[in-house]
Design an enzyme around this catalytic site. Structure first.
Site, PDB file in Angstrom:
ATOM      1  NE  ARG A  39      -4.206  -1.575   0.165  1.00  0.00           N
ATOM      2  CZ  ARG A  39      -5.338  -1.735   0.846  1.00  0.00           C
ATOM      3  NH1 ARG A  39      -5.670  -0.874   1.763  1.00  0.00           N
ATOM      4  NH2 ARG A  39      -6.133  -2.744   0.586  1.00  0.00           N
ATOM      5  NE  ARG A  96      -7.243   4.993   2.210  1.00  0.00           N
ATOM      6  CZ  ARG A  96      -8.039   4.071   2.733  1.00  0.00           C
ATOM      7  NH1 ARG A  96      -9.279   4.373   3.031  1.00  0.00           N
ATOM      8  NH2 ARG A  96      -7.593   2.862   2.961  1.00  0.00           N
ATOM      9  NE  ARG A 137     -10.319   8.309  -3.050  1.00  0.00           N
ATOM     10  CZ  ARG A 137     -11.037   7.672  -2.160  1.00  0.00           C
ATOM     11  NH1 ARG A 137     -10.503   6.698  -1.472  1.00  0.00           N
ATOM     12  NH2 ARG A 137     -12.279   8.005  -1.948  1.00  0.00           N
ATOM     13  CG  ASP A 186      -8.827  -3.488  -4.514  1.00  0.00           C
ATOM     14  OD1 ASP A 186      -8.255  -2.900  -3.589  1.00  0.00           O
ATOM     15  OD2 ASP A 186      -9.621  -4.437  -4.335  1.00  0.00           O
ATOM     16  CE1 TYR A 207     -12.940  -7.993   1.318  1.00  0.00           C
ATOM     17  CE2 TYR A 207     -11.307  -9.632   0.681  1.00  0.00           C
ATOM     18  CZ  TYR A 207     -11.683  -8.551   1.456  1.00  0.00           C
ATOM     19  OH  TYR A 207     -10.808  -8.050   2.373  1.00  0.00           O
TER      20      TYR A 207
HETATM   21  O1  CP3 Z   1      -0.045  -2.262  -2.372  1.00  0.00           O
HETATM   22  C1  CP3 Z   1      -0.395  -1.375  -3.167  1.00  0.00           C
HETATM   23  O2  CP3 Z   1      -0.201  -0.148  -2.948  1.00  0.00           O
HETATM   24  C2  CP3 Z   1      -0.983  -1.766  -4.498  1.00  0.00           C
HETATM   25  C3  CP3 Z   1      -2.395  -1.542  -4.657  1.00  0.00           C
HETATM   26  C4  CP3 Z   1      -3.327  -2.377  -3.814  1.00  0.00           C
HETATM   27  C5  CP3 Z   1      -4.538  -1.879  -3.280  1.00  0.00           C
HETATM   28  N1  CP3 Z   1      -5.215  -2.903  -2.705  1.00  0.00           N
HETATM   29  C6  CP3 Z   1      -4.983  -0.485  -3.351  1.00  0.00           C
HETATM   30  C7  CP3 Z   1      -6.085  -0.042  -2.472  1.00  0.00           C
HETATM   31  C8  CP3 Z   1      -3.252  -3.728  -3.483  1.00  0.00           C
HETATM   32  C9  CP3 Z   1      -2.146  -4.736  -3.742  1.00  0.00           C
HETATM   33  C10 CP3 Z   1      -4.469  -4.059  -2.803  1.00  0.00           C
HETATM   34  C11 CP3 Z   1      -4.769  -5.408  -2.330  1.00  0.00           C
HETATM   35  C12 CP3 Z   1      -6.013  -5.658  -1.616  1.00  0.00           C
HETATM   36  N2  CP3 Z   1      -7.236  -5.072  -1.793  1.00  0.00           N
HETATM   37  C13 CP3 Z   1      -6.167  -6.669  -0.651  1.00  0.00           C
HETATM   38  C14 CP3 Z   1      -5.093  -7.648  -0.226  1.00  0.00           C
HETATM   39  C15 CP3 Z   1      -4.053  -7.036   0.627  1.00  0.00           C
HETATM   40  C16 CP3 Z   1      -4.528  -6.642   1.992  1.00  0.00           C
HETATM   41  O3  CP3 Z   1      -4.521  -5.425   2.263  1.00  0.00           O
HETATM   42  O4  CP3 Z   1      -4.865  -7.521   2.776  1.00  0.00           O
HETATM   43  C17 CP3 Z   1      -7.474  -6.628  -0.208  1.00  0.00           C
HETATM   44  C18 CP3 Z   1      -8.096  -7.522   0.857  1.00  0.00           C
HETATM   45  C19 CP3 Z   1      -8.163  -5.628  -0.956  1.00  0.00           C
HETATM   46  C20 CP3 Z   1      -9.590  -5.250  -0.886  1.00  0.00           C
HETATM   47  C21 CP3 Z   1      -9.782  -3.860  -0.463  1.00  0.00           C
HETATM   48  N3  CP3 Z   1      -9.425  -2.755  -1.202  1.00  0.00           N
HETATM   49  C22 CP3 Z   1     -10.352  -3.409   0.740  1.00  0.00           C
HETATM   50  C23 CP3 Z   1     -10.861  -4.311   1.838  1.00  0.00           C
HETATM   51  C24 CP3 Z   1     -10.341  -2.010   0.697  1.00  0.00           C
HETATM   52  C25 CP3 Z   1     -10.964  -1.082   1.687  1.00  0.00           C
HETATM   53  C26 CP3 Z   1     -10.146  -0.938   2.915  1.00  0.00           C
HETATM   54  C27 CP3 Z   1      -9.403   0.355   2.874  1.00  0.00           C
HETATM   55  O5  CP3 Z   1      -8.172   0.344   3.123  1.00  0.00           O
HETATM   56  O6  CP3 Z   1     -10.053   1.379   2.618  1.00  0.00           O
HETATM   57  C28 CP3 Z   1      -9.704  -1.629  -0.515  1.00  0.00           C
HETATM   58  C29 CP3 Z   1      -9.449  -0.245  -0.957  1.00  0.00           C
HETATM   59  C30 CP3 Z   1      -8.058   0.086  -1.415  1.00  0.00           C
HETATM   60  N4  CP3 Z   1      -7.264  -0.695  -2.202  1.00  0.00           N
HETATM   61  C31 CP3 Z   1      -7.368   1.302  -1.156  1.00  0.00           C
HETATM   62  C32 CP3 Z   1      -6.138   1.235  -1.825  1.00  0.00           C
HETATM   63  C33 CP3 Z   1      -5.077   2.289  -1.904  1.00  0.00           C
HETATM   64  C34 CP3 Z   1      -7.927   2.463  -0.375  1.00  0.00           C
HETATM   65  C35 CP3 Z   1      -8.872   3.131  -1.311  1.00  0.00           C
HETATM   66  C36 CP3 Z   1      -9.007   4.596  -1.155  1.00  0.00           C
HETATM   67  O7  CP3 Z   1      -8.207   5.357  -1.733  1.00  0.00           O
HETATM   68  O8  CP3 Z   1      -9.981   4.977  -0.476  1.00  0.00           O
END
Ligand code: CP3
Length: 342
Positions: free
Chosen positions: A23, A27, A36, A73, A150
């Protein structure tokens, strides 16, 4: 000059490990929040190749990480298969659910996902042109079990209850769903590699809730199948597997799946992993992401302890899970300095 990340993944023991963060585009960075806002919402950002490439590059410019990870994602795959997907601000993802053979039959075949996913491949193509020469480009997908949790629940869940119930009550339908995600993931990651990904990572964030035979069937076997298929098509592309919270099941995971590197979460001790896991090859991890919020001497001490514990073999420095939105961007610089001076 071979990129530092690729050297570690090839099994080389380095005096300073390559560094990147899960990540890392996110944010906690003001420049991410600005881009964003420009995109409108999270999914629009994922599907806009210019802006997705821009946020992928932001942490590289700011910190000079050894790797960039594609901005996308894991839930884009269910959407490409035909599920509805949206994000509720402050809560997380929502999806239409798949809980029966009839729901499964309505999904699109795995080889027809590219129409939706083409912008992701375009993001990778832009990045492979624009990244600094020394920075490796990582593509990724969710592992089938985590993606299925999911799809079955229609949202994130604390204990993955709905997926466990479907698995226990209708193993045939659940296995068919896992098989479908597995095939889509092979296709998706192959396309990512063809578009420029030099490494791919499989995120099995909920692997820790699978026990015994379920772990074998739904975490290990799909990873083995995906990695074997990728190696057949792209033998030189290393794969990082992240069976998060697998605990003792980290032992032998790389050998059993063919992964070139196993990513460790922060619930295992680096000293234990050096003895039990790193003996088989490269490991990645595993600083607790909380230190990126709290900083101070604890951050430096822990980053250096992990670096030293894993110095005897191939190691990629990373967090044990994603950096959180409340992290202090200056702590990232402190972490990198600590690792490089350990
Ligand atoms: O690592 C990176 O920076 C690459 C991009 C990436 C994202 N999500 C961007 C993201 C990667 C590799 C993921 C993987 C992901 N997504 C996983 C597996 C890794 C982990 O964290 O366990 C999972 C379970 C998801 C599903 C997901 N996406 C959830 C549950 C959420 C909401 C939770 C949250 O943090 O808000 C997301 C959103 C998400 N994916 C964000 C980002 C940068 C936040 C979105 C935003 O900008 O509001």
């Amino acid at each position: 000059m071979t990129k530092l990340l690729l050297r570690a993944l090839a099994g080389e023991t380095l005096s300073t490990p390559p560094i990147w963060m899960m990540r890392q585009a996110g944010r906690y960075l003001p420049e991410y929040r600005a881009t964003r806002a420009q995109a409108g919402d999270f999914l629009s950002l994922c599907y806009n190749p210019d802006l997705a490439a821009e946020v992928t590059l932001q942490p590289i410019r700011r910190y000079g990480f050894d790797a960039a990870i594609l901005f996308a994602d894991i839930l884009l795959i269910p959407q490409a298969l035909g599920a509805d997907l949206w994000f509720v601000t402050g809560e997380g993802p929502r999806l239409s659910t798949v809980t029966s053979a009839a729901d499964l039959a309505r999904l699109r075949p795995a080889d027809q996902i590219d129409e939706r996913l083409a912008p992701v491949y375009e993001t990778l193509a832009i990045l492979s042109r624009e990244l600094p020469r020394e920075t490796a480009l990582i593509g990724f997908a969710g592992a089938p079990w985590t993606v299925a949790t999911y799809m079955v629940a229609g949202r994130g869940t604390r204990d993955q209850g709905p997926a466990h119930r479907l698995k226990d009550e209708d193993r045939e339908t659940f296995s068919a769903l896992i098989a479908m995600i597995t095939e889509a993931t092979i296709h998706y990651l192959s396309r990512q590699i063809e578009a420029g990904a030099e490494v791919v990572k499989l995120f099995d964030s909920w692997a820790g809730s699978l026990k015994g035979r379920d772990f074998d069937d739904f975490a290990l076997a799909p990873a083995r199948r995906i990695i074997a298929a990728l190696k057949e098509r792209h033998p030189d592309i290393p794969v990082i597997a992240f069976p998060r919270e697998a605990g003792e099941r980290y032992i032998g995971f790389a050998k059993a799946t063919g992964a070139d590197c196993v990513a460790l979460d922060n619930s295992v001790e680096a000293e234990w992993a050096a003895r039990a896991v790193q003996v088989d090859g490269c490991v990645q991890g595993n600083l607790d992401p909380r230190h990126m919020v709290t900083g101070g001497p604890d951050l430096v001490r822990e980053a250096q302890r992990i670096t030293r514990a894993l110095r005897g073999g191939p190691h990629v420095f990373n967090l044990g899970h994603g950096i959180t939105p409340d992290a202090d961007p200056d702590n990232v610089t402190r972490m990198i300095d600590a690792v490089r001076s350990a």
